[in-house]
Design a protein around this motif. Sequence first.
Motif, PDB file in Angstrom:
ATOM      1  N   LEU A  26     -30.440  20.131 -11.011  1.00 40.32           N
ATOM      2  CA  LEU A  26     -31.597  19.477 -11.458  1.00 40.32           C
ATOM      3  C   LEU A  26     -32.697  19.466 -10.420  1.00 40.32           C
ATOM      4  CD1 LEU A  26     -33.025  17.391 -13.241  1.00 40.32           C
ATOM      5  CD2 LEU A  26     -31.892  15.557 -11.848  1.00 40.32           C
ATOM      6  N   LEU A  27     -32.511  19.559  -9.064  1.00 40.22           N
ATOM      7  CA  LEU A  27     -33.604  19.396  -8.294  1.00 40.22           C
ATOM      8  C   LEU A  27     -34.369  20.598  -7.824  1.00 40.22           C
ATOM      9  CD1 LEU A  27     -31.985  17.040  -5.350  1.00 40.22           C
ATOM     10  CD2 LEU A  27     -33.586  16.355  -7.064  1.00 40.22           C
ATOM     11  N   PRO A  28     -33.709  21.910  -8.055  1.00 39.89           N
ATOM     12  CA  PRO A  28     -34.344  22.978  -7.956  1.00 39.89           C
ATOM     13  C   PRO A  28     -35.409  23.348  -9.077  1.00 39.89           C
ATOM     14  CG  PRO A  28     -32.285  23.686  -7.352  1.00 39.89           C
ATOM     15  CD  PRO A  28     -32.193  22.046  -8.098  1.00 39.89           C
ATOM     16  N   GLN A  29     -35.263  22.537 -10.190  1.00 38.48           N
ATOM     17  CA  GLN A  29     -36.283  22.673 -11.414  1.00 38.48           C
ATOM     18  C   GLN A  29     -37.594  22.081 -11.138  1.00 38.48           C
ATOM     19  OE1 GLN A  29     -34.720  21.969 -15.363  1.00 38.48           O
ATOM     20  NE2 GLN A  29     -32.812  21.649 -14.356  1.00 38.48           N
ATOM     21  N   PHE A  34     -44.892  18.986  -8.046  1.00 36.24           N
ATOM     22  CA  PHE A  34     -44.224  17.483  -8.595  1.00 36.24           C
ATOM     23  C   PHE A  34     -44.497  16.750  -7.492  1.00 36.24           C
ATOM     24  CE2 PHE A  34     -40.693  14.732  -9.333  1.00 36.24           C
ATOM     25  CZ  PHE A  34     -40.738  14.740 -10.699  1.00 36.24           C
ATOM     26  N   ALA A  35     -45.403  15.643  -8.382  1.00 40.66           N
ATOM     27  CA  ALA A  35     -45.953  14.855  -7.531  1.00 40.66           C
ATOM     28  C   ALA A  35     -45.211  13.368  -6.806  1.00 40.66           C
ATOM     29  CB  ALA A  35     -47.249  14.095  -8.204  1.00 40.66           C
ATOM     30  N   PRO A  36     -44.321  12.840  -7.917  1.00 34.46           N
ATOM     31  CA  PRO A  36     -43.975  11.803  -7.060  1.00 34.46           C
ATOM     32  C   PRO A  36     -42.856  11.858  -6.098  1.00 34.46           C
ATOM     33  CG  PRO A  36     -43.967  11.573  -9.551  1.00 34.46           C
ATOM     34  CD  PRO A  36     -44.176  12.857  -9.216  1.00 34.46           C
ATOM     35  N   PHE A  56     -29.705  21.643  -0.214  1.00 30.54           N
ATOM     36  CA  PHE A  56     -30.804  21.673  -1.195  1.00 30.54           C
ATOM     37  C   PHE A  56     -31.958  22.198  -0.791  1.00 30.54           C
ATOM     38  CE2 PHE A  56     -28.506  17.579  -3.021  1.00 30.54           C
ATOM     39  CZ  PHE A  56     -27.795  18.547  -3.989  1.00 30.54           C
ATOM     40  N   ALA A  57     -32.213  22.336   0.542  1.00 29.64           N
ATOM     41  CA  ALA A  57     -33.742  22.834   1.108  1.00 29.64           C
ATOM     42  C   ALA A  57     -33.679  24.239   0.643  1.00 29.64           C
ATOM     43  CB  ALA A  57     -33.640  22.578   2.506  1.00 29.64           C
ATOM     44  N   GLU A  58     -32.912  24.964   0.768  1.00 25.74           N
ATOM     45  CA  GLU A  58     -33.228  26.478   0.451  1.00 25.74           C
ATOM     46  C   GLU A  58     -33.647  26.669  -0.909  1.00 25.74           C
ATOM     47  OE1 GLU A  58     -30.540  28.999   2.210  1.00 25.74           O
ATOM     48  OE2 GLU A  58     -30.961  28.566   4.406  1.00 25.74           O
ATOM     49  N   ARG A  59     -32.962  25.831  -1.758  1.00 29.02           N
ATOM     50  CA  ARG A  59     -33.229  26.074  -3.282  1.00 29.02           C
ATOM     51  C   ARG A  59     -34.303  25.394  -4.061  1.00 29.02           C
ATOM     52  NH1 ARG A  59     -27.337  24.640  -5.393  1.00 29.02           N
ATOM     53  NH2 ARG A  59     -28.265  25.261  -7.411  1.00 29.02           N
ATOM     54  N   CYS A  60     -34.909  24.410  -3.218  1.00 25.60           N
ATOM     55  CA  CYS A  60     -35.926  23.553  -3.680  1.00 25.60           C
ATOM     56  C   CYS A  60     -37.271  23.740  -3.423  1.00 25.60           C
ATOM     57  CB  CYS A  60     -35.651  22.197  -3.552  1.00 25.60           C
ATOM     58  SG  CYS A  60     -34.188  21.436  -4.208  1.00 25.60           S
ATOM     59  N   GLY A 193     -34.486  17.647 -16.637  1.00 28.02           N
ATOM     60  CA  GLY A 193     -35.510  18.744 -15.886  1.00 28.02           C
ATOM     61  C   GLY A 193     -36.647  18.946 -16.653  1.00 28.02           C
ATOM     62  N   GLU A 194     -36.697  19.122 -17.767  1.00 25.71           N
ATOM     63  CA  GLU A 194     -37.863  19.597 -18.911  1.00 25.71           C
ATOM     64  C   GLU A 194     -38.669  18.403 -18.751  1.00 25.71           C
ATOM     65  OE1 GLU A 194     -40.620  20.013 -21.804  1.00 25.71           O
ATOM     66  OE2 GLU A 194     -38.898  18.524 -21.803  1.00 25.71           O
ATOM     67  N   MET A 195     -38.381  17.176 -18.939  1.00 31.48           N
ATOM     68  CA  MET A 195     -39.120  15.935 -19.077  1.00 31.48           C
ATOM     69  C   MET A 195     -39.880  15.787 -17.875  1.00 31.48           C
ATOM     70  SD  MET A 195     -37.449  13.211 -21.656  1.00 31.48           S
ATOM     71  CE  MET A 195     -38.726  12.550 -21.417  1.00 31.48           C
ATOM     72  N   LEU A 196     -39.226  15.720 -16.893  1.00 31.61           N
ATOM     73  CA  LEU A 196     -39.822  15.607 -15.372  1.00 31.61           C
ATOM     74  C   LEU A 196     -40.785  16.761 -15.145  1.00 31.61           C
ATOM     75  CD1 LEU A 196     -36.564  15.163 -13.061  1.00 31.61           C
ATOM     76  CD2 LEU A 196     -38.309  13.272 -13.722  1.00 31.61           C
ATOM     77  N   ARG A 197     -40.753  17.903 -15.367  1.00 36.32           N
ATOM     78  CA  ARG A 197     -41.774  18.769 -15.283  1.00 36.32           C
ATOM     79  C   ARG A 197     -42.847  18.379 -16.165  1.00 36.32           C
ATOM     80  NH1 ARG A 197     -37.075  22.172 -15.597  1.00 36.32           N
ATOM     81  NH2 ARG A 197     -37.821  23.082 -17.505  1.00 36.32           N
ATOM     82  N   ARG A 198     -42.761  18.302 -17.419  1.00 36.08           N
ATOM     83  CA  ARG A 198     -43.700  17.926 -18.256  1.00 36.08           C
ATOM     84  C   ARG A 198     -44.573  16.640 -18.147  1.00 36.08           C
ATOM     85  NH1 ARG A 198     -42.871  15.579 -23.351  1.00 36.08           N
ATOM     86  NH2 ARG A 198     -40.710  15.828 -23.227  1.00 36.08           N
TER      87      ARG A 198
END
Length: 202
Positions: A26-29, A34-36, A56-60, A193-198
Amino acid sequence: MRPRQPSVSAIVIGASAGGIEALGALLPQLPADFAPPVIVVVHLRPDTPSLLPEVFAERCALPVREAEDKLPVLPRHIYTAPSDYHLLVERESAIGGSDDGAYFSLSVEPPVRYSRPSIDVLFESAAVAWRERVLGILLSGANDDGARGLSAIRAGGGETWVQSPASAAVATMPEHAIARGAADRILSLAEIGEMLRRVYCE
């Protein structure tokens, strides 16, 4: 289903068994715009330092760091709870629904649902700090931690998403939240993931 909130001051995510894999998907998406702020609690062994920021740092695209006591909560960051501490959010000001004045607090109060950090503790503090301007997301896990906190977010006017049990590595945690009536939406990881991005990208 209630109407979706148009914007949020923060997103809080809880996970347990199977949750690191879910977060890894999820997080790399989340893109760099991404604001919040995204605040994550995963059940961890108390005697082992959390390596989640390094994992996660290298993937996000967003910066990932471990939350510290009194650290301000900044937008466009991912924060993870340290091991063997409850992670809470506090605010010095509640003016106009702004996230100004939001900061982290660490607690060594006894474990909740056998866990420290506890998902319920983070979610309940976020419900108080941000009221209707917080989104709570509960992912894969093996107990009922998070269901009560998700209910608190929903009762305060915030929005709540739960990973669909069919898509979770361990369905117990999502099932408890759904049975409690705490879920506004039941979504797969891809849908989350899709809803968070949108909805929440600038």
